[in-house]
Scaffold this motif. Sequence first.
Motif, PDB file in Angstrom:
ATOM      1  N   UNK A 123      -8.709   3.000   1.871  1.00 28.36           N
ATOM      2  CA  UNK A 123      -9.562   2.017   1.194  1.00 28.36           C
ATOM      3  C   UNK A 123      -8.874   1.588  -0.092  1.00 28.36           C
ATOM      4  N   UNK A 124      -8.633   0.297  -0.210  1.00 25.14           N
ATOM      5  CA  UNK A 124      -8.021  -0.229  -1.427  1.00 25.14           C
ATOM      6  C   UNK A 124      -9.148  -0.613  -2.395  1.00 25.14           C
TER       7      UNK A 124
ATOM      8  N   UNK B 257      -9.859  -2.157   3.899  1.00 21.84           N
ATOM      9  CA  UNK B 257     -10.256  -0.840   4.376  1.00 21.84           C
ATOM     10  C   UNK B 257      -9.902  -0.763   5.846  1.00 21.84           C
ATOM     11  N   UNK B 258      -9.119   0.227   6.204  1.00 24.13           N
ATOM     12  CA  UNK B 258      -8.722   0.317   7.592  1.00 24.13           C
ATOM     13  C   UNK B 258      -8.133   1.665   7.946  1.00 24.13           C
TER      14      UNK B 258
ATOM     15  N   UNK C  66       0.884  -1.171   0.000  1.00 20.90           N
ATOM     16  CA  UNK C  66       0.000   0.000   0.000  1.00 20.90           C
ATOM     17  C   UNK C  66       0.916   1.213   0.000  1.00 20.90           C
ATOM     18  N   UNK C  67       0.656   2.204  -0.840  1.00 22.88           N
ATOM     19  CA  UNK C  67       1.429   3.442  -0.776  1.00 22.88           C
ATOM     20  C   UNK C  67       0.503   4.576  -0.374  1.00 22.88           C
ATOM     21  N   UNK C  68       0.900   5.288   0.671  1.00 28.52           N
ATOM     22  CA  UNK C  68       0.112   6.421   1.149  1.00 28.52           C
ATOM     23  C   UNK C  68       0.969   7.684   1.080  1.00 28.52           C
ATOM     24  N   UNK C  69       0.707   8.569   0.110  1.00 24.52           N
ATOM     25  CA  UNK C  69       1.415   9.850   0.060  1.00 24.52           C
ATOM     26  C   UNK C  69       0.767  10.830   1.031  1.00 24.52           C
TER      27      UNK C  69
END
Length: 106
Positions: free
Chosen positions: A83-84, A95-96, A46-49
Motif C-alpha cells: 500500500x502506497x 494498493x496491490x 516502489x521499493x520493497x525490502x
Amino acid sequence: MKLTDLDPRWVGHGGEGVSDANGNPIPRRERIGIPFDCACGCGSPVFVPFRNPIDGGPAWDKRCTWERTGDSFETLTLKPSILRVKVNGKGCGWHGFVTNGAIQNA
Ligand SMILES: [Zn+2]
C-alpha cells in the motif's frame, strides 16, 4: 500485468568502502529487496525490502514487513499487500499484490 513489465531490479547494500556512522564497515549484502515501477503508472518507483532476503542474511531494515517467497522476478510472491500511503495529499495510493510474479490491484 507482470512484475517483469515494471522494470524490477535486485538491490544490494554495503560492501567495500561502505561504513556506518561509527566507521564500522558494513558487509556486502545481495538481493535484500526490489524496486519496481509503480503499477498505477504514476512513474514513481516502489521499493520493497524483504524480511527474508535471498542471500539468507537478516532483513536490512528491522521494520521490514514483506515476506518473500520465490527467488526470481517470474516467481516472486510478497506478503502482505503493498500500500502506497498518501502523505499530505502526495503519493498515488496504489494498493496491490505481487503473487507468483503477477501484479494484481487490491
Ligand atoms: Zn503509483
